[in-house]
Design a protein around this motif. Structure first.
Motif, PDB file in Angstrom:
ATOM      1  N   THR A 191      30.651 -37.938  40.939  1.00 22.33           N
ATOM      2  CA  THR A 191      31.796 -38.540  40.256  1.00 22.33           C
ATOM      3  C   THR A 191      33.106 -38.054  40.852  1.00 22.33           C
ATOM      4  O   THR A 191      34.032 -38.840  41.108  1.00 22.33           O
ATOM      5  N   CYS A 222      33.546 -39.739  44.253  1.00 21.14           N
ATOM      6  CA  CYS A 222      33.891 -41.156  44.129  1.00 21.14           C
ATOM      7  C   CYS A 222      35.318 -41.332  43.626  1.00 21.14           C
ATOM      8  O   CYS A 222      36.035 -42.240  44.062  1.00 21.14           O
ATOM      9  N   ARG A 262      25.485 -46.176  37.899  1.00 18.45           N
ATOM     10  CA  ARG A 262      26.808 -46.315  38.521  1.00 18.45           C
ATOM     11  C   ARG A 262      26.997 -47.762  38.995  1.00 18.45           C
ATOM     12  O   ARG A 262      26.129 -48.308  39.684  1.00 18.45           O
ATOM     13  N   ARG A 306      28.788 -47.108  34.819  1.00 16.06           N
ATOM     14  CA  ARG A 306      30.082 -46.444  34.786  1.00 16.06           C
ATOM     15  C   ARG A 306      30.681 -46.435  36.179  1.00 16.06           C
ATOM     16  O   ARG A 306      30.005 -46.706  37.173  1.00 16.06           O
ATOM     17  N   GLY A 307      31.946 -46.080  36.242  1.00 17.70           N
ATOM     18  CA  GLY A 307      32.612 -46.011  37.531  1.00 17.70           C
ATOM     19  C   GLY A 307      34.023 -46.559  37.438  1.00 17.70           C
ATOM     20  O   GLY A 307      34.358 -47.315  36.524  1.00 17.70           O
ATOM     21  N   ASP A 342      21.480 -40.805  39.119  1.00 16.71           N
ATOM     22  CA  ASP A 342      22.920 -41.010  38.976  1.00 16.71           C
ATOM     23  C   ASP A 342      23.313 -42.415  39.432  1.00 16.71           C
ATOM     24  O   ASP A 342      24.081 -43.106  38.753  1.00 16.71           O
ATOM     25  N   THR A 375      25.565 -35.166  39.258  1.00 18.68           N
ATOM     26  CA  THR A 375      26.359 -36.279  38.735  1.00 18.68           C
ATOM     27  C   THR A 375      27.844 -35.953  38.709  1.00 18.68           C
ATOM     28  O   THR A 375      28.685 -36.779  39.090  1.00 18.68           O
TER      29      THR A 375
END
Length: 371
Positions: free
Chosen positions: A129, A132, A167, A6-7, A163, A125
């Motif tokens: 998030t 980021c 990512r 994810r990201g 985490d 996490t």
């Protein structure tokens, strides 16, 4: 098949910021049995926290502990709960807010600060998030455990690594293992003791109480015990106390196994029984006041000492979000982010960087429309 990574998508023009994440152990969302059950399940399921055969422990945890302990723990938490939530929650939040103000005053808003809990909320996490999403591409994680232990510091790294494993775009990472002997940390503790003495006078004995861990952790190579003793030694040297004027103890043991000794509760009972009439207790392993300091040390152990014949018992609060503590954390952060370029808002250098990224984005196939 959906990707497990994810990201957010890569963007040349996006600001690239430095992030600082401070973390602490955690707290339930409310002083209720259901909230405690969720919190204790996460906390006590961590193999770093309980190092006994996994299957045996999980049976004990789910069939016994999670059926009995949440209701009892909820009452204990209720005794220290405030309108702002648990003490650990609001102290850590205050620490993050003040640290953000201090660091941004030095570096500008291209350095951002957040906080997280190893167990409970806000999770590590969710905090990573959030950072980021703000454009953080260089991340410093600072666990607020002055003394290193596998059950605390290493467990925090486990959570960060877990985490990162899911990512796609990883920020550059730096991680602070400990700061038990940092001169600013020692000075802050020494000054808090001296300030307490200035208001209340000195007691016969200064008790330095650290959170305990099972004795076998030491035998397996965990440096926690040694780092606690090093912290005590530096504090005592600065205060110029003699051997009879202080003692190091360990609190908060759980279960029937032998933990680091001497135990805080047993020591306080023994001191009072042997004629010590006044003690002052400080907890140099806790960056913020929490259940273990406010309920266990300030209340429960006070009763033990007074009932055994003591006459004067005082708890010296944790450093919390005091100015000197925030300055200490700021100095630690600044040491560990050396070499990371932080461009202040509005600076010519920052504008040149953004312009260069814009030109690069125009040439990147990733940003060109697909036929």
């Amino acid at each position: 098949m959906a990707s497990r990574f994810r990201g957010s998508a890569f963007n040349h023009i996006e600001e690239q910021k430095v992030g600082v994440l401070i973390t602490n152990l955690g707290t339930p969302d409310a002083p209720t049995p259901s909230a405690l059950r969720r919190y204790l399940k996460e906390f006590l399921s961590d193999p770093r926290v309980v190092e006994i055969p996994r299957l045996i422990w999980l049976l004990i945890l789910h069939l016994i502990i999670l059926r009995i302990r949440p209701a009892k723990s909820a009452k204990t938490y209720a005794s220290v709960w405030t309108d702002q939530g648990s003490p650990l929650a609001f102290h850590t939040r205050d620490q993050a807010d003040k640290l953000r103000q201090q660091l941004q005053a030095q570096h500008g808003d291209n350095l951002v600060v957040d906080y997280a809990m190893r167990y409970g909320n806000p999770s590590i996490t969710s905090a990573i998030t959030t950072l980021c999403d703000q454009g953080v591409r260089k991340l410093l994680v600072l666990p607020l455990y002055p003394q290193y232990s596998g059950s605390t510091t290493a467990s925090t790294f486990d959570a960060v690594a877990k985490d990162f494993a899911s990512r796609r775009w990883l920020p550059e990472l730096r991680f602070v293992n400990h700061y038990n002997s940092h001169p600013d940390y020692i000075n802050a503790l020494v000054n808090s003791i001296r300030a307490h003495w200035g208001k209340h006078g000195r007691a016969q004995k200064l008790v330095l109480s650290y959170h305990g861990v099972p004795q076998f952790y030491l035998h397996k190579g965990d440096p926690y015990h040694c780092e606690c003793l090093a912290t005590t030694r530096l504090i005592i040297e600065a205060l110029e106390l003699g051997p009879e004027e202080y003692i190091t103890t360990f609190q908060s043991r759980f279960g029937k196994a032998e933990w680091l000794k001497p135990y805080t509760d047993a020591t306080l009972k023994e001191l009072a029984a042997n004629g010590t009439k006044s003690v002052q207790v400080i907890c140099p392993g806790f960056a913020a006041d929490c259940l273990e300091t406010l309920e266990e040390i300030e209340e429960e152990n006070r009763e033990y000492f007074m009932e055994a014949g003591g006459e004067r018992y005082e708890y010296i609060p944790a450093l919390n979000s005091s100015d000197e503590h925030i300055q200490t954390l700021s100095n630690i952060v600044n040491t560990h982010i050396q070499g990371w370029t932080i461009q202040p808002t509005g600076s010519a250098e920052r504008q040149q960087t953004l312009q260069a990224r814009s030109e690069q984005a125009k040439r990147c196939p990733h940003n060109k429309p697909r036929a």
